[in-house]
Enzyme design. Structure first.
Site, PDB file in Angstrom:
ATOM      1  CG  ASP A  48     100.086 -16.577  16.769  1.00 25.97           C
ATOM      2  OD1 ASP A  48     100.652 -17.503  17.374  1.00 25.97           O
ATOM      3  OD2 ASP A  48      99.203 -15.858  17.296  1.00 25.97           O
ATOM      4  CB  SER A  49     105.024 -19.370  17.605  1.00 24.64           C
ATOM      5  OG  SER A  49     104.800 -20.452  16.739  1.00 24.64           O
ATOM      6  CG  ASP A  87      97.823 -19.930  15.260  1.00 21.75           C
ATOM      7  OD1 ASP A  87      96.687 -20.139  15.737  1.00 21.75           O
ATOM      8  OD2 ASP A  87      98.829 -19.726  15.961  1.00 21.75           O
ATOM      9  CE  LYS A 117      97.041 -22.904  17.595  1.00 25.50           C
ATOM     10  NZ  LYS A 117      97.087 -21.673  18.381  1.00 25.50           N
ATOM     11  CD  GLU A 119      96.473 -17.173  21.187  1.00 27.04           C
ATOM     12  OE1 GLU A 119      96.324 -16.197  21.963  1.00 27.04           O
ATOM     13  OE2 GLU A 119      97.572 -17.493  20.705  1.00 27.04           O
ATOM     14  CD  GLU A 186     101.121 -21.864  24.783  1.00 31.12           C
ATOM     15  OE1 GLU A 186     100.321 -21.665  23.848  1.00 31.12           O
ATOM     16  OE2 GLU A 186     102.267 -21.374  24.828  1.00 31.12           O
TER      17      GLU A 186
HETATM   18  O1  KIV Z   1     101.715 -20.332  17.531  1.00 29.95           O
HETATM   19  C1  KIV Z   1     102.030 -21.397  18.094  1.00 29.95           C
HETATM   20  O2  KIV Z   1     103.133 -21.941  17.926  1.00 29.95           O
HETATM   21  C2  KIV Z   1     101.051 -22.011  18.984  1.00 29.95           C
HETATM   22  C3  KIV Z   1     101.494 -23.196  19.777  1.00 29.95           C
HETATM   23  C4  KIV Z   1     102.231 -22.724  20.974  1.00 29.95           C
HETATM   24  C5  KIV Z   1     100.375 -24.105  20.113  1.00 29.95           C
HETATM   25  O3  KIV Z   1      99.952 -21.556  19.083  1.00 29.95           O
END
Ligand code: KIV
Length: 279
Positions: A48-49, A87, A117, A119, A186
């Protein structure tokens, strides 16, 4: 190139047990995914970055489940020999266990990626347990969790006090009990990652977590020096692609202005007899 064998979920544990390190990077589009696929890097995260790196937002909150699915699809197409993680964005799993299962089902079924994934630590363990029981392969993410970083005052190192370090390790243990097959850690002191690795068996995939982890994670645009907005301490530039791109663009501009582009090699040179205009 060509002889890369795609990692499987059991391989994550196998690599750890054999002490074999691996790498994971981000991609948000087909072309980048295909470049990673050509490299030795084993794992891609469609993170989600993308909210910050691709869409120019100041946080990762702001991408939707539909946005994520839109980006995961081309990455899966571009990287057939690389394990792809989808994500889960903020708001797609924090309402209820059912919502989390439904969102994960959509990601897996609509994109064909290899796992999801999300959080969260102890607080998310019951949700993760329900997802795993429903047959969903889940990767955890603890330490700095960007989706909720505002609650801790921004993008800061986590686990820097004895109490918070212990809590972080308890988070990891809770996720392991819940059934994650691996977890991202992280932005934490190296000693915390080292102690965590002694107390949990699942692979730890570190980003800013020092050398004691099983896998190193970086955002592709960070490690290749493409993203110019800021550089966290843990990012190392392994190439300088932003400069390469600006230099290439400037050369195109210069050759257009001085007439050296396009030359005969880059033009269609077939002779065509064009009849005069009728009037
Ligand atoms: O969204 C992302 O890029 C991440 C990484 C920082 C692991 O979750």
């Amino acid at each position: 190139m060509g002889d890369k064998k795609k990692m499987t979920i059991p391989d994550f544990q196998k690599y750890k047990d054999e002490g074999r390190k691996f790498c994971y990077v981000t991609a948000y589009d087909y072309t980048t995914a295909s470049i990673v696929d050509d490299s030795d890097v084993e794992v891609i995260l469609v993170g989600d970055s993308l909210s910050m790196i691709m869409l120019g937002n100041t946080t990762t909150v702001g991408v939707t489940l539909d946005d994520m699915i839109h980006h995961i699809k081309p990455v899966v197409k571009g990287a057939p020999n690389t394990f792809v993680i989808g994500d889960m964005p903020f708001g797609s799993y924090n309402v209820s266990k059912e919502q989390a299962i439904q969102s994960a089902n959509r990601i897996l079924m609509e994109t064909n990626c290899d796992c999801v994934k999300l959080e969260g630590g102890v607080n998310m363990a019951p949700t993760i347990e329900a997802m795993v029981k429903a047959g969903i392969p889940v990767m955890g993410h603890i330490g700095l969790t960007p989706q909720t970083a505002t609650n801790v005052g921004g993008f800061k190192v986590q686990g820097g006090t004895p109490e918070s370090a212990r809590q972080l390790i308890e988070d990891a243990k809770a996720l392991e009990r819940a059934g994650v097959f691996a977890l991202v850690l992280e932005c934490t002191p190296s000693v915390v990652a080292e102690q965590m690795a002694k107390e949990v068996h699942v692979p730890i995939l570190g980003i800013g977590a020092g050398p004691a982890v099983d896998c190193q994670v970086l955002v592709t645009q960070d490690l290749l020096d493409m993203y110019g907005d800021f550089k966290p301490k843990f990012v190392k530039h392994f190439a300088h692609i932003r400069k390469e791109m600006v230099d290439g663009l400037n050369l195109f501009h210069k050759e257009t202005l001085d007439g050296t582009f396009p030359d005969r090699d880059h033009s269609f040179n077939k002779k065509v007899e064009i009849p005069p205009a009728k009037d």
